[in-house]
Design an enzyme around this catalytic site. Structure first.
Site, PDB file in Angstrom:
ATOM      1  N   ASP A 119       0.720  -1.189   0.032  1.00  0.00           N
ATOM      2  CA  ASP A 119      -0.168   0.028   0.094  1.00  0.00           C
ATOM      3  C   ASP A 119       0.808   1.262   0.201  1.00  0.00           C
ATOM      4  OD1 ASP A 119      -2.355   2.232   0.270  1.00  0.00           O
ATOM      5  OD2 ASP A 119      -2.311   1.113   2.286  1.00  0.00           O
ATOM      6  N   ASP A 329      -1.572   5.288  -5.522  1.00  0.00           N
ATOM      7  CA  ASP A 329      -1.631   4.568  -4.837  1.00  0.00           C
ATOM      8  C   ASP A 329      -1.582   2.777  -5.581  1.00  0.00           C
ATOM      9  OD1 ASP A 329      -2.531   3.105  -2.058  1.00  0.00           O
ATOM     10  OD2 ASP A 329      -4.556   3.715  -1.871  1.00  0.00           O
TER      11      ASP A 329
END
Length: 529
Positions: A119, A329
């Protein structure tokens, strides 16, 4: 006398020059001054963080340690690349694990393996630990696993120790009753009701280097991890059941620890291939021929990986008024555009696509189409335009829908979001080596089939076979028959990082230096004889 007049005039002109160049002033404060100490006093009057007595042995030891860290950074990194000890490979398990990419990491002594989600939108590396409320860890709960997932316990690792509330990286320290108690943490992610909480622990992360020297192959890096005793939301439903590795800009992220220790350059890369596999490399700054765009500050600070998209293009047409800021992201499965930009882009896509509109129950996307299983549908290309004519061709803008007889349709895998910041999700990164260059505050990308860097091979700039990559996803993760797509945005908030100095401040500092140097040079002229 004439010399003194000329000198006085020079000083006067330089002083005027400095005043005109900048009118800023600043007050220098020592890191262990009473002013700084006052900022770290809790409601109970205790000081959080190690605070040495001035001119004591501890005082000088802390200054020396700081200098040692700075020298490590000046001397250059010890390794060109680092990657998890079990290998650089990442993988996606499709709908079974929320469409994210995962990798195996080893933590502690003796080392235990954890399958963590990657992440780039959050900072903390956390794993299930001394669980009160965690996701199931048995392989029987997941279609894609051939072994059980593990749970971490600080008491089972000889290299672990709890982070105290007095530690400078303990964000919740001021809320502690005692500076010596274990530091608690809570991370709330963008997905609704999704969070992880527990205690912060220092332990060893096992890595491998890209060196040909076998004796240097194993690297033990001290990092701070979250002992995740309680998870909620998507983390109980199959998204990151065995933990998550935050790769953000915060001081507590793994890339920050590796760079600060002088192990690698302050950069990392993620590569996602069309077959659902990929790679992660710490220290990778990409190739000279890659395209780049700068990261943008948020409220004057660089807290996460935000870039500025100047325009969206469908086919060979650039669409007006489609510029926006976007968070890059890997922790978001699919892509989100600000609502106004979304409406403009999807309508142009819909106008150009040569297929019949339809809808598919259980899928989150609005613009879906029928497709024959006999031939691949013709989908308009999509490109994101950045500054200086840098462009990012999206290889996978759609999501294939499978039926009993093969492909029955596809959806444009983009959704709208409120606000003016969108998200470039993992699906748009497919086919690229994405370089998060934190050292130079820029994003780099080059087409790649994600070869392993550790064996000396470079990831090529062109897709395999020399041709353009298939614009449609053909991976196992996207061909789950009868499966329902989920798009969990698990990217979380990141702590603040000081912004770069402004141009005006730099000019002011240069002026002061010039003035001081001139005064020092002129001192003998004004000294009494």
């Amino acid at each position: 006398m004439a010399t003194r007049s000329l000198v006085s005039l020079s000083v006067a002109f330089l002083f005027v020059e400095c005043v005109l160049a900048a009118t800023y002033s600043s007050r220098l404060i020592h890191r262990f001054s009473e002013d700084v100490k006052a900022l770290r006093v809790s409601r109970n009057g205790e000081v959080f963080g190690s605070w040495p007595e001035r001119r004591s042995l501890g005082y000088y030891q802390m200054l020396v340690n700081s200098d040692v860290q700075r020298q490590k950074m000046k001397l250059g990194p010890q390794y060109q690349f680092l990657f998890p000890s079990e290998g650089s490979k990442t993988m996606s398990f499709g709908n079974d694990f929320g469409w994210l990419h995962y990798t195996w990491v080893d933590i502690g002594t003796p080392n235990i393996s954890f399958l963590v989600a990657l992440d780039a939108g959050s900072d903390l590396l956390w794993v299930p630990c001394d669980c009160i409320q965690c996701a199931p860890l048995s392989a029987s709960n997941y279609n894609s696993l051939d072994r059980d997932l593990n749970e971490y316990s600080p008491s089972g690792s000889s290299t672990s120790k709890h982070l105290s509330c007095s530690h400078q990286l303990c964000e919740l320290g001021p809320n502690c009753k005692s500076a010596k108690q274990p530091c608690p943490y809570t991370v709330n992610y963008f997905s609704e009701d999704t969070s992880s909480s527990g205690l912060l622990v220092e332990d060893t992360l096992h890595l491998a280097s890209g060196s040909d020297d076998a004796s240097n192959n194993s690297v033990q890096a001290p990092v701070i991890i979250g002992c995740g005793r309680k998870q909620s939301g998507g983390y109980l439903d199959g998204v990151a059941p065995d933990g998550l590795m935050g790769l953000g800009l915060g001081e507590i992220s793994v890339p920050s620890f590796l760079a600060k220790a002088g192990l690698v350059r302050n950069s990392f890369s993620l590569c996602f291939d069309e077959d659902g596999s990929g790679r992660i490399f710490f220290g990778d700054q990409g190739v000279p021929t890659q395209q780049t765009t700068p990261f943008l500050p948020s409220d004057g600070k660089y807290t996460t990986y935000i870039v500025g998209v100047e325009a969206c293009c469908i086919g060979n047409s650039s669409i007006e008024k489609t510029g926006f800021k976007a968070l890059v992201d890997s922790g978001t499965s699919f892509t989100f555009l600000p609502s106004e930009v979304y409406e403009t882009v999807v309508k142009e896509f819909d106008r150009r696509v040569n297929a019949t509109s339809t809808s598919y129950e259980g899928y989150p996307w609005k613009y879906c189409y029928k497709s024959s299983s006999e031939k691949s549908p013709k989908v308009p290309s999509m490109t994101l335009a950045f500054a200086l004519n840098n462009s990012f061709v999206v290889h996978n803008p759609v999501f294939l829908i499978y039926g009993n007889q093969g492909v029955v349709g596809f959806c444009l895998a983009i959704q709208p979001t409120d606000g003016d910041i969108g998200t470039i999700g993992q699906n748009f990164m497919t086919g690229y080596r994405m370089v998060f260059d934190r050292e130079n505050l820029k994003l780099g990308w080059s087409s790649s089939n994600c070869q392993d860097l550790s064996d000396g091979k470079r990831m090529p700039l062109t897709p395999p076979n020399g041709g353009p990559p298939n614009p449609l996803p053909t991976t196992a993760q996207q061909s789950t028959h009868g499966g329902h797509a989920v798009a969990p945005a698990v990217a979380g908030r990141t702590p603040s990082k000081p912004s770069a100095a402004s141009t005006e401040q730099i000019l002011s500092q240069l002026c002061l230096v010039k003035l001081l140097l001139l005064l020092l040079l002129l001192h003998p002229l004004f000294s009494p004889v």
